[in-house]
Design a protein around this motif. Structure first.
Motif, PDB file in Angstrom:
ATOM      1  N   VAL A 275      27.682  17.228   1.804  1.00 31.23           N
ATOM      2  CA  VAL A 275      26.400  17.141   2.501  1.00 31.23           C
ATOM      3  C   VAL A 275      25.557  18.374   2.194  1.00 31.23           C
ATOM      4  O   VAL A 275      24.338  18.281   1.970  1.00 31.23           O
ATOM      5  CB  VAL A 275      26.628  16.989   4.021  1.00 31.23           C
ATOM      6  N   GLU A 276      26.182  19.526   2.150  1.00 33.68           N
ATOM      7  CA  GLU A 276      25.448  20.763   1.867  1.00 33.68           C
ATOM      8  C   GLU A 276      24.822  20.731   0.473  1.00 33.68           C
ATOM      9  O   GLU A 276      23.641  21.048   0.304  1.00 33.68           O
ATOM     10  CB  GLU A 276      26.386  21.965   1.984  1.00 33.68           C
ATOM     11  N   ASP A 277      25.609  20.351  -0.540  1.00 33.53           N
ATOM     12  CA  ASP A 277      25.080  20.336  -1.907  1.00 33.53           C
ATOM     13  C   ASP A 277      24.001  19.268  -2.077  1.00 33.53           C
ATOM     14  O   ASP A 277      22.975  19.497  -2.731  1.00 33.53           O
ATOM     15  CB  ASP A 277      26.211  20.088  -2.904  1.00 33.53           C
ATOM     16  N   ALA A 278      24.235  18.067  -1.502  1.00 30.13           N
ATOM     17  CA  ALA A 278      23.230  17.000  -1.600  1.00 30.13           C
ATOM     18  C   ALA A 278      21.957  17.396  -0.859  1.00 30.13           C
ATOM     19  O   ALA A 278      20.842  17.119  -1.321  1.00 30.13           O
ATOM     20  CB  ALA A 278      23.790  15.701  -1.037  1.00 30.13           C
ATOM     21  N   GLY A 279      22.115  18.068   0.289  1.00 27.29           N
ATOM     22  CA  GLY A 279      20.955  18.527   1.033  1.00 27.29           C
ATOM     23  C   GLY A 279      20.135  19.513   0.238  1.00 27.29           C
ATOM     24  O   GLY A 279      18.890  19.499   0.272  1.00 27.29           O
ATOM     25  N   ARG A 280      20.810  20.376  -0.505  1.00 27.01           N
ATOM     26  CA  ARG A 280      20.108  21.348  -1.339  1.00 27.01           C
ATOM     27  C   ARG A 280      19.323  20.640  -2.454  1.00 27.01           C
ATOM     28  O   ARG A 280      18.181  21.006  -2.750  1.00 27.01           O
ATOM     29  CB  ARG A 280      21.124  22.326  -1.930  1.00 27.01           C
ATOM     30  N   GLU A 281      19.934  19.623  -3.057  1.00 28.03           N
ATOM     31  CA  GLU A 281      19.243  18.851  -4.092  1.00 28.03           C
ATOM     32  C   GLU A 281      18.001  18.158  -3.529  1.00 28.03           C
ATOM     33  O   GLU A 281      16.929  18.148  -4.159  1.00 28.03           O
ATOM     34  CB  GLU A 281      20.183  17.795  -4.675  1.00 28.03           C
ATOM     35  N   LEU A 282      18.148  17.556  -2.352  1.00 30.22           N
ATOM     36  CA  LEU A 282      17.035  16.830  -1.755  1.00 30.22           C
ATOM     37  C   LEU A 282      15.907  17.763  -1.349  1.00 30.22           C
ATOM     38  O   LEU A 282      14.726  17.415  -1.473  1.00 30.22           O
ATOM     39  CB  LEU A 282      17.524  16.022  -0.546  1.00 30.22           C
ATOM     40  N   ALA A 283      16.248  18.955  -0.882  1.00 26.38           N
ATOM     41  CA  ALA A 283      15.212  19.926  -0.532  1.00 26.38           C
ATOM     42  C   ALA A 283      14.392  20.300  -1.761  1.00 26.38           C
ATOM     43  O   ALA A 283      13.152  20.392  -1.699  1.00 26.38           O
ATOM     44  CB  ALA A 283      15.854  21.170   0.088  1.00 26.38           C
ATOM     45  N   ALA A 284      15.081  20.496  -2.893  1.00 28.26           N
ATOM     46  CA  ALA A 284      14.368  20.816  -4.131  1.00 28.26           C
ATOM     47  C   ALA A 284      13.488  19.647  -4.559  1.00 28.26           C
ATOM     48  O   ALA A 284      12.358  19.847  -5.050  1.00 28.26           O
ATOM     49  CB  ALA A 284      15.372  21.161  -5.227  1.00 28.26           C
ATOM     50  N   ARG A 285      13.976  18.446  -4.379  1.00 26.21           N
ATOM     51  CA  ARG A 285      13.208  17.253  -4.738  1.00 26.21           C
ATOM     52  C   ARG A 285      11.949  17.144  -3.882  1.00 26.21           C
ATOM     53  O   ARG A 285      10.854  16.853  -4.388  1.00 26.21           O
ATOM     54  CB  ARG A 285      14.081  16.011  -4.560  1.00 26.21           C
ATOM     55  N   ILE A 286      12.062  17.390  -2.594  1.00 21.34           N
ATOM     56  CA  ILE A 286      10.908  17.314  -1.695  1.00 21.34           C
ATOM     57  C   ILE A 286       9.872  18.368  -2.073  1.00 21.34           C
ATOM     58  O   ILE A 286       8.667  18.085  -2.128  1.00 21.34           O
ATOM     59  CB  ILE A 286      11.363  17.476  -0.235  1.00 21.34           C
TER      60      ILE A 286
ATOM     61  N   GLY B  72       0.753  -1.243   0.000  1.00 24.80           N
ATOM     62  CA  GLY B  72       0.000   0.000   0.000  1.00 24.80           C
ATOM     63  C   GLY B  72       0.779   1.287   0.000  1.00 24.80           C
ATOM     64  O   GLY B  72       0.185   2.370  -0.070  1.00 24.80           O
ATOM     65  N   ALA B  73       2.104   1.241   0.073  1.00 29.49           N
ATOM     66  CA  ALA B  73       2.899   2.470   0.155  1.00 29.49           C
ATOM     67  C   ALA B  73       3.016   3.151  -1.202  1.00 29.49           C
ATOM     68  O   ALA B  73       3.014   2.500  -2.256  1.00 29.49           O
ATOM     69  CB  ALA B  73       4.291   2.162   0.699  1.00 29.49           C
ATOM     70  N   THR B  74       3.142   4.464  -1.181  1.00 24.51           N
ATOM     71  CA  THR B  74       3.522   5.251  -2.350  1.00 24.51           C
ATOM     72  C   THR B  74       4.976   5.636  -2.159  1.00 24.51           C
ATOM     73  O   THR B  74       5.337   6.240  -1.141  1.00 24.51           O
ATOM     74  CB  THR B  74       2.661   6.516  -2.488  1.00 24.51           C
ATOM     75  N   VAL B  75       5.832   5.292  -3.129  1.00 23.74           N
ATOM     76  CA  VAL B  75       7.277   5.435  -2.949  1.00 23.74           C
ATOM     77  C   VAL B  75       7.864   6.383  -3.993  1.00 23.74           C
ATOM     78  O   VAL B  75       7.579   6.272  -5.186  1.00 23.74           O
ATOM     79  CB  VAL B  75       7.981   4.062  -3.054  1.00 23.74           C
ATOM     80  N   TYR B  76       8.684   7.306  -3.510  1.00 29.75           N
ATOM     81  CA  TYR B  76       9.468   8.185  -4.375  1.00 29.75           C
ATOM     82  C   TYR B  76      10.950   8.006  -4.035  1.00 29.75           C
ATOM     83  O   TYR B  76      11.293   7.439  -3.000  1.00 29.75           O
ATOM     84  CB  TYR B  76       9.067   9.654  -4.173  1.00 29.75           C
ATOM     85  N   TYR B  77      11.802   8.536  -4.923  1.00 30.37           N
ATOM     86  CA  TYR B  77      13.247   8.433  -4.718  1.00 30.37           C
ATOM     87  C   TYR B  77      13.882   9.818  -4.685  1.00 30.37           C
ATOM     88  O   TYR B  77      13.388  10.762  -5.316  1.00 30.37           O
ATOM     89  CB  TYR B  77      13.889   7.604  -5.838  1.00 30.37           C
ATOM     90  N   GLY B  78      15.013   9.919  -3.966  1.00 32.27           N
ATOM     91  CA  GLY B  78      15.689  11.202  -3.824  1.00 32.27           C
ATOM     92  C   GLY B  78      16.178  11.783  -5.139  1.00 32.27           C
ATOM     93  O   GLY B  78      16.105  12.984  -5.373  1.00 32.27           O
TER      94      GLY B  78
END
Length: 390
Positions: A173-184, A159-165
């Motif tokens: 960590v800073e650059d990846a965090g920025r990418e993930l924030a945009a993805r969210i 039943g889960a709905t799944v997305y990927y980063g």
């Protein structure tokens, strides 16, 4: 039973028939030889030829079926089968190993299918907010080879709905965090889901903590569960960086960055990612964003222990003793003291002599591990999020 399992089951059945009939036929033909040779050797030879033809057909259909459909055979057992297949007696021993491995796979996967069918109506993983899976360093989200193995499929079946980063494989960590924030933000805007439940593995946990602390997506995250994340860094990484000559380090960095860029990373940075995984790098990150939980977000962490180097797959079997020397009990990359974070910490160490590695925790090798069902572990985590109203 799915088509793959049916084909595997047929292959196992044919190989079992081959194993026993070959054994019986060999004894029978040897006994017949005393009675038929030399007076009636053409008839004996014809019988031998017939047996060889029939047994060969049964064997090749069976072996092709299991080689094409089995997940658990793995490379090692397949190679053993190919090498020993030409050695008398050893071939039967290798065949027994193949049959036993595949028969256990049919049993295990059959039980899994029946379990999923029995709870299908309950949709135990149908959380209020979708699941966002965030990968670790040096990997990408790929449709060809899923970083999370069989886990996403199992969650979706329940039943889960799944997305990927979808972030690049190596970055600070800073650059990846920025990418993930945009993805969210993109997921929330496009779906109207309001928030996401994040499950992040390895460095992905550090990246997500940065995204929440510094990129303003805390209000869009309902929960963050970190899996085997080095929240306090990896001591052996500090040591290795201090010992590797600058020239060698630059060559590795340049080679990786070129390869990653060709695979689609917009701006790969190998050394930035490595530095942020050291104890000194994580200490700096923790000073900047804190090490505590985030208000209004359910924060949890998971860690596991590999018990022996020999039970880890390459390269974890190589790194395990190094991490043990510098940091103590570990999963092949990260030590126990580095895992705990958030309001709740789960330590995974099943009974037996194997343990659970860094890669096992994301089902990277698709291995059915005795005493630890990684897919069911994730079902349990997500079902608990649902029970919490998330």
């Amino acid at each position: 039973m799915p088509g793959r399992l049916r084909a595997l089951n047929i292959g196992v059945w044919l190989l079992r028939v081959f194993w026993w009939t070959t054994l019986i036929a060999t004894v029978g033909l040897v006994a017949a030889a005393f009675a038929m040779i030399p007076h009636d050797w053409p008839a004996w030879a014809a019988i031998v030829l017939s047996v060889i033809v029939v047994e060969s057909i049964v064997f090749w259909i069976g072996i092709i079926a299991v080689y094409l459909t089995s997940v658990q055979l793995g490379l090692k057992i397949r190679v053993i089968g190919v090498i020993c297949g030409w050695i008398p007696i050893a071939n039967l021993v290798a065949l027994r190993l193949i049959i036993r491995t595949c028969r256990e796979e049919v049993r295990f996967e059959g039980d899994k299918e029946r379990l999923d069918a029995s709870r299908a109506a309950y949709r135990v993983c149908a959380t209020r907010y979708p699941i966002l899976l965030v990968h670790g360093v040096f990997f990408r989200d790929s449709k060809v080879l899923n970083y999370w193995g069989r886990i996403p499929g199992e969650l979706e079946r329940n039943g889960a709905t799944v997305y990927y980063g979808g972030h690049q494989s190596a970055a600070s960590v800073e650059d990846a965090g920025r990418e993930l924030a945009a993805r969210i933000r993109r997921i929330v805007d496009e779906t109207g889901c309001g928030k996401v439940n994040v499950i992040a593995h390895s460095k992905g946990g550090l990246d997500m903590r940065w995204a929440i602390a510094r990129e303003g997506v805390g209000g869009l995250v309902a929960s963050l569960t970190t899996i085997n994340t080095p929240h306090r860094g990896c001591g052996f990484a500090d040591y290795l960086l201090s010992k590797v000559p600058d020239g060698a380090r630059h060559r590795v960095e340049a080679t990786y960055n070129v390869a990653a860029a060709r695979l689609g990373d917009p701006n790969p940075d190998f050394m930035a990612a490595v530095r942020d995984l050291t104890q000194s790098g994580c200490a700096r990150i923790n000073r900047e964003i804190g090490l505590g939980s985030f208000p209004g977000i359910v924060c949890r962490s998971v860690g596991s222990r590999l018990l022996h180097a020999t039970t880890g797959k390459f390269p974890l079997n190589f790194t395990y003793p190094l991490v043990k020397w510098f940091d103590g009990p570990n999963d092949g990359l990260v030590s126990r003291p580095s895992f705990p974070w958030g309001d709740d910490f789960v330590w995974v160490e099943p009974t037996g002599n194997r343990g659970i590695s860094h890669a096992d925790m994301i089902d990277l090798d698709r291995e059915n591990i005795p005493g630890f069902d990684v897919r069911e572990f994730y079902v349990g985590m997500v079902a608990d999020l649902k029970r919490c109203g998330l």
